[in-house]
Design a protein around this motif. Structure first.
Motif, mmCIF file in Angstrom:
data_model
loop_
_atom_site.group_PDB
_atom_site.id
_atom_site.type_symbol
_atom_site.label_atom_id
_atom_site.label_comp_id
_atom_site.label_asym_id
_atom_site.label_seq_id
_atom_site.Cartn_x
_atom_site.Cartn_y
_atom_site.Cartn_z
ATOM 1 N N ASN A 80 0.805 -1.219 0.000
ATOM 2 C CA ASN A 80 0.000 0.000 0.000
ATOM 3 C C ASN A 80 0.840 1.273 0.000
ATOM 4 O O ASN A 80 0.309 2.377 0.145
ATOM 5 C CB ASN A 80 -0.955 0.016 1.201
ATOM 6 N N VAL A 81 2.161 1.137 -0.171
ATOM 7 C CA VAL A 81 3.052 2.298 -0.239
ATOM 8 C C VAL A 81 3.767 2.280 -1.587
ATOM 9 O O VAL A 81 4.363 1.266 -1.967
ATOM 10 C CB VAL A 81 4.096 2.290 0.896
ATOM 11 N N ASP A 82 3.710 3.385 -2.306
ATOM 12 C CA ASP A 82 4.435 3.495 -3.577
ATOM 13 C C ASP A 82 5.897 3.826 -3.252
ATOM 14 O O ASP A 82 6.266 4.984 -3.096
ATOM 15 C CB ASP A 82 3.813 4.586 -4.453
ATOM 16 N N ILE A 83 6.715 2.772 -3.141
ATOM 17 C CA ILE A 83 8.100 2.957 -2.699
ATOM 18 C C ILE A 83 8.926 3.758 -3.702
ATOM 19 O O ILE A 83 9.687 4.656 -3.293
ATOM 20 C CB ILE A 83 8.751 1.599 -2.374
ATOM 21 N N PRO A 84 8.833 3.502 -5.016
ATOM 22 C CA PRO A 84 9.603 4.337 -5.956
ATOM 23 C C PRO A 84 9.255 5.820 -5.842
ATOM 24 O O PRO A 84 10.149 6.680 -5.886
ATOM 25 C CB PRO A 84 9.204 3.764 -7.326
ATOM 26 N N ALA A 85 7.962 6.128 -5.704
ATOM 27 C CA ALA A 85 7.555 7.533 -5.565
ATOM 28 C C ALA A 85 8.088 8.121 -4.259
ATOM 29 O O ALA A 85 8.531 9.272 -4.220
ATOM 30 C CB ALA A 85 6.035 7.653 -5.628
ATOM 31 N N ALA A 86 8.048 7.328 -3.187
ATOM 32 C CA ALA A 86 8.574 7.794 -1.895
ATOM 33 C C ALA A 86 10.074 8.057 -1.994
ATOM 34 O O ALA A 86 10.580 9.056 -1.464
ATOM 35 C CB ALA A 86 8.284 6.766 -0.811
ATOM 36 N N SER A 87 10.796 7.177 -2.669
ATOM 37 C CA SER A 87 12.247 7.336 -2.808
ATOM 38 C C SER A 87 12.581 8.617 -3.566
ATOM 39 O O SER A 87 13.493 9.361 -3.188
ATOM 40 C CB SER A 87 12.843 6.124 -3.525
ATOM 41 N N LYS A 88 11.849 8.870 -4.641
ATOM 42 C CA LYS A 88 12.105 10.086 -5.418
ATOM 43 C C LYS A 88 11.813 11.343 -4.612
ATOM 44 O O LYS A 88 12.419 12.394 -4.838
ATOM 45 C CB LYS A 88 11.280 10.066 -6.705
ATOM 46 N N LYS A 89 10.882 11.233 -3.663
ATOM 47 C CA LYS A 89 10.558 12.367 -2.792
ATOM 48 C C LYS A 89 11.483 12.446 -1.585
ATOM 49 O O LYS A 89 11.399 13.370 -0.784
ATOM 50 C CB LYS A 89 9.109 12.255 -2.313
ATOM 51 N N GLY A 90 12.368 11.444 -1.450
ATOM 52 C CA GLY A 90 13.296 11.457 -0.314
ATOM 53 C C GLY A 90 12.674 10.997 0.984
ATOM 54 O O GLY A 90 13.168 11.329 2.063
ATOM 55 N N VAL A 91 11.585 10.219 0.902
ATOM 56 C CA VAL A 91 10.892 9.736 2.096
ATOM 57 C C VAL A 91 11.320 8.297 2.372
ATOM 58 O O VAL A 91 11.213 7.429 1.505
ATOM 59 C CB VAL A 91 9.365 9.801 1.912
ATOM 60 N N ILE A 92 11.813 8.037 3.572
ATOM 61 C CA ILE A 92 12.193 6.681 3.966
ATOM 62 C C ILE A 92 10.931 5.846 4.206
ATOM 63 O O ILE A 92 9.970 6.325 4.811
ATOM 64 C CB ILE A 92 13.050 6.704 5.243
ATOM 65 N N VAL A 93 10.942 4.612 3.706
ATOM 66 C CA VAL A 93 9.843 3.681 3.942
ATOM 67 C C VAL A 93 10.364 2.532 4.801
ATOM 68 O O VAL A 93 11.323 1.851 4.432
ATOM 69 C CB VAL A 93 9.274 3.123 2.621
ATOM 70 N N MET A 94 9.753 2.344 5.953
ATOM 71 C CA MET A 94 10.141 1.287 6.887
ATOM 72 C C MET A 94 9.013 0.272 7.030
ATOM 73 O O MET A 94 7.843 0.588 6.816
ATOM 74 C CB MET A 94 10.423 1.864 8.286
ATOM 75 N N ASN A 95 9.372 -0.948 7.403
ATOM 76 C CA ASN A 95 8.382 -1.920 7.844
ATOM 77 C C ASN A 95 8.878 -2.575 9.127
ATOM 78 O O ASN A 95 9.910 -2.168 9.677
ATOM 79 C CB ASN A 95 8.073 -2.944 6.751
#
Length: 531
Positions: A80-95
């Motif tokens: 449910n998280v768009d990881i490529p989009a988050a990466s381009k925005k500089g947002v870390i995604v954790m689980n």
């Protein structure tokens, strides 16, 4: 000002209290994630977002999240998280990959027992007043071969439990080393070998392009007759229609499924078939697991927002709190080295080469790589950070390489960064002194010892008289004070450089005045943002 976190899905009150105890400003709105418009309106105010599965972190949400630094999912799956989009925005995604590992592994074992002894059907029959003892002929698990597809965290727990049940365990996992397999007590095999030998097959891999349909009709045909298949990992790993056909033909004796190609699963080719046990994605559904993942999310997010420690990130190297303390100055050095070459390079970069020497080579090099790359990229895009910079570099086709070596000079360690374009190679090296301050020690092969300041001036010239006097005079005339002054040269009369640490930014007139003297090949103001 305290970091601000939004909890937009149902999460344990314990986790919310952890945020508060750590000094995080937290808003607990467990139903907000279901309302995408309300989430879109709220998200700009937050530095962190804690979610479960209801909240969808889309590119639109990320675009609106002007202050967002981290998204953390309580659980393993981040579909449910768009990881490529988050990466381009500089947002870390954790689980939280470990909080529900034992629970999921236990569920896989439970389904294996249920399928082996036909427990749900036997229960329903008995409670219906029948006594069909001869109908339910099961099979023992002892001495049977269990085939693991995926031997990571959950798979290894399943293997441990299965060995305790006196099963033989074989495992297919491209990332499993022979040494690790031996330590686990399992036999490492190829997939076709596993399919041919296993009495039970259980899946424990993520859903990727490579694993999607890993048990398709072709793979199922290679399975041993009478095999039983368990899937508590991800829907889509198994072709449900092909498996249903194999169950109907008797080639597959039974199946236990907790995950499905489409969820919620209102219909599936597996439903209604004999000796198929289906549960509604219960792998993580224990009180202990729900509490564990919620607490992990709160601790991981708090650690990152307060100390910079990165744990269980999916789009950035993990950095422990201890590493963050030790690496802090070296990470800042890597960023400064990148900023130096990035501000001097005005044509497309083809390659970035990084050399780590001595103590630097013993650190978290993936994180240092990200620091150097972000320093370079910020010269043209101030909004990039350690998360987005490697993505941008990859999109531009830049080749990244790194080399390590043992201590080779007077310094305990250093980092040397080289940027390659079609016309030039630009190199700079730096180290961290015992006072924790990064310093430049080599530029263009010329040895120097330069303190790094927020505002600096870099000049190149031939080694001739009047350079120091001219720099001092022109900067003085333009009311620019020099805090520190470093010179270097290849040899007498050869190429020379000067690096000046200034108290305030240099004005355009001073740069023009220096250029008009005819003494300098280049005059370049630099900004490092060290404060």
């Amino acid at each position: 000002m305290a970091p601000k976190v939004l909890v937009s899905d149902k999460l344990s009150e314990t986790a919310v209290q952890i945020f508060r105890d750590r000094g995080i400003d937290v808003d607990f709105m467990p139903d907000l994630g279901k309302d995408k418009d309300a989430l879109l309106a709220a998200i700009p105010a937050y530095d962190g977002l804690a979610i479960r599965s209801a909240t969808k972190v889309t590119p639109k949400i990320l675009e609106a999240a002007k202050n967002l630094k981290v998204v953390a999912r309580a659980g393993i799956g981040v579909d449910n998280v768009d990881i490529p989009a988050a990466s381009k925005k500089g947002v870390i995604v954790m689980n939280t990959p470990f909080g529900n590992s034992i629970t999921t592994a236990e569920h896989a074992i439970a389904l294996m027992f249920a399928v082996a002894r036909q427990l749900p059907e036997a229960n329903a029959s008995t409670q219906a007043g029948k006594w069909e003892k001869s109908r339910f002929m099961g099979t023992e698990i002892t001495n049977k071969t269990l085939g693991l597809i995926g031997a990571g965290n959950i798979g290894s727990i399943v293997a441990n439990r299965a060995l305790g049940l006196k099963m033989k365990v074989i495992a297919y996992d491209p990332f499993l080393s022979e040494e690790r397999a031996a330590k686990m007590g399992v036999e490492k095999v190829e997939l076709d070998d596993l399919l041919a030998r296993a009495d039970f097959i259980t899946l424990h891999v993520p859903l990727t392009d490579k694993t999607r349909g890993i048990l398709n009709a072709k793979a199922i045909a290679k399975m041993k007759k009478g095999v039983r298949v368990i899937n508590c990992a991800r829907g889509g790993l198994v072709d449900e229609a092909a498996l249903a056909d194999a169950l109907k033909s008797g080639h597959v004796a039974g199946a236990g499924f907790d995950v499905y190609e489409v969820e919620p699963a209102k219909d599936s080719p597996l439903f209604g078939l004999p000796n198929v046990v289906c549960t509604p994605h219960l792998g993580a559904s224990t009180a202990e697991a729900q509490e564990n993942v919620a607490v992990q999310v709160a601790e991981q997010m708090s650690d990152y927002l307060l100390t910079g420690a990165v744990t269980n990130a999916l789009n950035m190297p993990s950095v422990t709190a201890e590493e963050a303390k030790v690496m802090g100055p070296w990470l800042k050095l890597a960023e400064h080295l990148g900023a130096f070459v990035g501000q001097l390079t005005h044509e497309p970069i083809k390659a970035i080469n990084i050399l780590y020497d001595g103590v630097a080579a013993e650190m978290n090099l993936d994180a240092l790589d990200c620091g150097a790359i972000s320093g370079i990229m910020k010269a043209t895009n101030p909004d990039v950070n350690m998360v987005s910079a490697p993505v941008i570099a990859k999109d531009r086709g830049i080749q990244i390489s790194k080399t390590t070596q043992e201590k080779s000079g007077v310094f305990d360690g250093y980092i040397k960064l080289t940027v390659v374009t079609d016309t030039i190679e630009r190199t700079i090296a730096g180290t961290v002194f015992s006072d924790g301050k990064p310093r430049f020690i080599q530029i263009k092969g010329i040895q120097i010892d330069a303190e790094i300041g927020e505002h600096m001036l870099y000049t190149t010239n031939k080694d001739v008289p009047r350079i120091i006097g001219t720099l001092g005079r022109v900067l003085g005339e333009n009311n620019v004070n020099i805090a520190n002054f470093t010179l270097g040269r290849t040899h007498v009369g050869g190429d020379a450089i000067a690096l000046l640490y200034l108290d305030n930014p240099i004005c355009e007139k001073a740069i023009s005045d220096l250029g008009s003297t005819g003494l300098f090949q280049s005059v370049k103001p630099l900004e490092f943002g060290v404060h």
